[in-house]
Every structure is written in structure tokens, then in C-alpha cells.
Design an enzyme around this catalytic site. Structure first.
Site, mmCIF file in Angstrom:
data_model
loop_
_atom_site.group_PDB
_atom_site.id
_atom_site.type_symbol
_atom_site.label_atom_id
_atom_site.label_comp_id
_atom_site.label_asym_id
_atom_site.label_seq_id
_atom_site.Cartn_x
_atom_site.Cartn_y
_atom_site.Cartn_z
ATOM 1 N N ARG A 46 0.854 -1.208 0.000
ATOM 2 C CA ARG A 46 0.000 0.000 0.000
ATOM 3 C C ARG A 46 0.880 1.244 0.000
ATOM 4 O O ARG A 46 0.638 2.195 -0.716
ATOM 5 C CB ARG A 46 -0.955 0.011 1.200
ATOM 6 C CG ARG A 46 -1.673 1.350 1.331
ATOM 7 C CD ARG A 46 -2.917 1.379 2.219
ATOM 8 N NE ARG A 46 -2.947 0.427 3.290
ATOM 9 C CZ ARG A 46 -2.214 0.515 4.421
ATOM 10 N NH1 ARG A 46 -1.400 1.531 4.608
ATOM 11 N NH2 ARG A 46 -2.318 -0.421 5.342
ATOM 12 N N TYR A 98 -16.287 17.610 -15.092
ATOM 13 C CA TYR A 98 -16.571 16.180 -15.240
ATOM 14 C C TYR A 98 -17.628 15.795 -14.192
ATOM 15 O O TYR A 98 -17.503 16.163 -13.015
ATOM 16 C CB TYR A 98 -15.272 15.389 -15.033
ATOM 17 C CG TYR A 98 -15.499 13.901 -15.021
ATOM 18 C CD1 TYR A 98 -15.784 13.215 -16.198
ATOM 19 C CD2 TYR A 98 -15.444 13.183 -13.838
ATOM 20 C CE1 TYR A 98 -16.007 11.855 -16.182
ATOM 21 C CE2 TYR A 98 -15.665 11.816 -13.825
ATOM 22 C CZ TYR A 98 -15.949 11.159 -15.004
ATOM 23 O OH TYR A 98 -16.172 9.811 -14.988
ATOM 24 N N ASP A 170 -7.031 19.436 -13.769
ATOM 25 C CA ASP A 170 -7.345 18.119 -14.313
ATOM 26 C C ASP A 170 -6.909 18.141 -15.783
ATOM 27 O O ASP A 170 -7.538 18.789 -16.614
ATOM 28 C CB ASP A 170 -8.855 17.869 -14.167
ATOM 29 C CG ASP A 170 -9.276 16.495 -14.700
ATOM 30 O OD1 ASP A 170 -8.545 15.917 -15.519
ATOM 31 O OD2 ASP A 170 -10.374 16.035 -14.311
ATOM 32 N N LYS A 195 -8.071 7.270 -19.229
ATOM 33 C CA LYS A 195 -8.352 7.825 -20.548
ATOM 34 C C LYS A 195 -7.086 7.782 -21.415
ATOM 35 O O LYS A 195 -6.640 6.710 -21.755
ATOM 36 C CB LYS A 195 -8.920 9.239 -20.386
ATOM 37 C CG LYS A 195 -9.970 9.371 -19.269
ATOM 38 C CD LYS A 195 -11.258 8.614 -19.536
ATOM 39 C CE LYS A 195 -12.165 8.523 -18.320
ATOM 40 N NZ LYS A 195 -12.472 9.776 -17.636
#
Ligand SMILES: *Cc1c(COP(=O)(O)O)cnc(C)c1O
Length: 379
Positions: A46, A98, A170, A195
Site C-alpha cells: 500500500r 466532469y 485536471d 483515458k
């Protein structure tokens, strides 16, 4: 190192164990210690994993940052940024965000006492009037989804610096191939790696990239403390995807430019939204801060009715009707019923998302086939 070399070599070294050119998939939870606390830099996956670490170095390299972080999704990356804030803090953001980002802001973090202001930043100098003593973060996307508005990153960055407020961009739609927000003064770059960076519609992942080490340490702390990391298999896929980012983006841009011009001249098409057009309201800013105009286009069909748009997307054969974007294959979406279905119709229409709007993610197939598909669907 130039960008087109960084996508392949940036932050990468052959693996120390056997010289593997691609970082191996270290599918392991934990790492043997020779004595308590004595290890080779990795204790628990982690906190840190070698495959994810190689990817994080690649993120930092392509965005001209110093530190990269990988998360289990784009939204997990945004969630980590918001955890830098405290109740009472305010965020300035934009109207056409978004949808998932808007949902995270309005339905999760509002409840923790954070206030969000959604403002029109097409004229970036207008941001001045939205600062208060509690403003801690500015959050923008550019180009925006799905209206392809362009926001002047440099102007927002200087306002953020003046008011000593964090500024996050972003950069999912543009990718660092087209635009490098850290160079323009942003503090944090975020990606939905899902994306263009991944590029093959085969993973869900998020990234953050920063320059400042103190900010990086706070974000690494949150990444480990909250634990929204991605696994080593997906890290490997994202690394492989990034290696062809520059060639894919070049073709996405070339194809989108041709599709945009085809649509603009078509009798069944009403509006075409693409920042490369000289009459796009912020074309000059796009030209200044981007190296090309990207692979995303939105357009509305004549008649302004839902049925016409739906009939067009249903008739498309090469363009797959699906959410998401940025993969090698072309996709079409109907924002009013798909990505922005949760936004009330009045709010949607205020920002231009009419019922007849269609969003295209133009892929890297042969352009003649793409245009023929659009032609038959529009007839
Ligand atoms: C998809 C997307 C996100 C969310 O990323 P996920 O990987 O789906 O969590 C955020 N911003 C933009 C612009 C996106 O397109």
C-alpha cells in the site's frame, strides 16, 4: 530529454534484479526484512510497490514534475487532493466539470463542511471576485467536458499565487503531450489515467503530479493513509500505455481536426465545439497554452431534439456508443442521458449540454472510415 523520449524512458531504469527492460509486475503484498526495519525501500505494497513506483516516476517525468502518485481511479486522486482541506475551507471551481468530480464535490465533500463555488472561468480574470479568506483550492479542467471550453491556466496560476491558494488542473483531456500545467504555474496536475495515458480502455486509474516536496509528502501521506492505490498489474498496463502516448496523441489530433471540419460543413449539424476553430471563443488561449487541440469534439444535431441525437448515436457503427474516452478506438456519447444524466436539465442547458449534444472521442482508426461512419449516421 524531449517529451517524445520521456514517454518511453522518463524516470525509468532497467530492473535491478535481472535487467528487465520493462519493470516486472511485482505482485506482492510484502517484502522480506533482514532485521526489523531493515529493507530495500519497500515494506508493504500500500505504501510503496516497485511497479507502481516505476509508473509514478514516469508520471512525474512526462508532466515536468518532481513527484508522481498513482491511485485506484481518477476520482480517488481527486479525493486525495480534497483531503488536504478542512471544514470551512472553500474551493473555486468551474461550471462544466466532469460529472463524477461534481458529484464528489457536491455529494461527499460538501457534507464535510467544504464549500464549492462553481463559476464561469472562460474569462479567467473574473476569478478575482470569488476569493475569500477561506479559499484554499482552485480546481479546473481545460479543455472542459463536454463543451471543450478553454481556461487560461497562466492567468489562474498568477491569481492563485497572489492569494496563496493551491491550484490544481485536471489535465485528462489535454495530456502532457498538448499541455503541461506545472510549467504554467499550477501546483498539482491530476489525470484520469483511465483515458489517454492508459490509452487502451483496459484500466481505471488516477494520477497526481506535483513539483513541491512538502506538498508531495502530504499527498503521499494521504495516499498511504487512505489507501486508494492501484495494483501492480494496472501499473504495468499504464506504463506500457504511456510509451506510445505521443504517437497516439498525434493521430488523435490529426483525426479530430478532420472530423471537426467535416461536421462543421454538414447540413444536419448545428454547433461544433472544438478548440481548434478560429471562431472558438478561447481559440487564442488554446493556441497559446496547447501544442495542438486534442481528440475530443462535441456537436449538436439540427432540430435540437433528443430523438435526433439518439438516432445518430444508435446508427454509428465504428464509433462505439459508450462512456469514457481517450482509447485507441472511437467512442460516441450522449451527455444528457449518459455522463451528465445526473445534472438537472436546467443546469445542463445553462452550460450548453442540450438534448441534441453528442460527444466524440475520436480514435486512431483510418480517418476515411471514421468520416464514412459519421456520414451514414447523419443521413
Ligand atoms: C474520467 C474522468 C475523471 C474521473 O476519472 P476515473 O478514472 O473515471 O475515476 C475525472 N476527470 C475527467 C476529465 C475525466 O474524463
Amino acid at each position: 530529454m524531449q517529451f517524445n523520449t520521456k514517454t518511453i524512458h522518463g524516470g525509468q531504469q532497467p530492473d535491478k534484479a535481472y535487467g528487465a527492460v520493462m519493470p516486472p509486475i511485482y505482485q506482492t503484498t510484502t517484502y522480506a526484512q533482514s532485521a526489523p526495519g531493515e529493507h530495500q525501500g519497500y515494506e508493504y505494497s500500500r505504501a510503496k510497490n516497485p511497479t507502481r513506483h516505476a509508473l509514478e516516476n514516469a508520471f512525474a517525468s512526462i508532466e515536468n514534475g518532481n513527484f508522481g502518485m498513482a491511485f485506484g481511479s481518477g476520482l480517488a486522486a481527486i479525493d486525495a487532493i480534497l483531503k488536504l482541506l478542512k471544514p470551512g475551507d472553500e474551493v473555486i471551481s468551474t461550471t462544466d466539470l466532469y460529472g463524477g468530480t461534481y458529484r464528489l464535490f457536491s455529494q461527499v465533500f460538501e457534507d464535510f463542511g467544504i464549500r464549492f463555488h462553481y463559476v464561469d472561468l472562460n474569462d479567467a480574470s473574473k476569478i478575482e471576485k470569488y476569493f475569500s479568506v477561506n479559499t484554499r483550492l482552485i480546481w479546473i479542467e481545460t479543455p472542459t467536458n463536454p463543451m471543450l471550453n478553454i481556461i487560461d491556466i497562466k492567468t489562474i496560476a498568477s491569481a492563485a499565487q497572489k492569494h496563496n491558494v493551491l491550484f490544481a488542473v485536471d489535465n485528462t483531456f489535454a495530456t502532457p503531450y498538448l499541455q503541461r500545467p506545472l510549467d504554467l504555474g499550477a501546483d498539482i496536475v491530476m489525470h484520469s489515467v483511465t483515458k489517454y495515458l492508459g490509452g487502451h480502455s483496459d484500466l481505471v486509474m488516477g494520477a497526481l503530479i506535483v513539483k513541491n516536496s512538502e506538498l508531495a509528502n502530504r499527498l503521499y501521506f494521504i495516499q498511504n493513509a487512505s489507501g486508494a492505490i492501484c495494483g501492480p498489474q494496472d501499473s504495468f498496463l499504464a506504463l506500457r500505455g504511456i510509451k506510445t502516448l505521443h504517437v497516439r496523441m498525434q493521430r488523435h489530433c490529426e483525426n479530430a481536426e478532420k472530423v471537426a471540419h467535416f461536421l462543421k460543413g454538414h447540413p444536419q449539424v448545428d454547433m461544433v465545439y472544438w478548440p481548434g476553430f478560429k471562431d472558438h471563443p478561447n481559440h487564442r488561449i488554446a493556441k497559446k497554452q496547447m501544442d495542438d487541440y486534442g481528440g475530443m469534439i462535441s456537436f449538436s444535431v439540427k432540430g435540437k431534439r433528443m430523438e435526433e441525437a439518439i438516432s445518430v448515436v444508435r446508427k454509428l457503427q465504428l464509433f462505439t456508443l459508450a462512456e469514457s474516452l481517450g482509447g485507441v478506438e472511437s467512442l460516441a456519447g450522449h451527455p444528457a442521458t449518459m455522463t451528465h444524466g445526473s445534472v438537472p436539465k436546467i443546469e445542463r442547458e445553462k452550460i450548453g449540454i442540450t438534448d441534441s449534444l453528442i460527444r466524440l472521442s475520436v480514435g486512431i482508426e483510418d480517418i476515411d472510415d471514421l468520416i464514412a461512419d459519421l456520414e451514414q449516421a447523419l443521413q
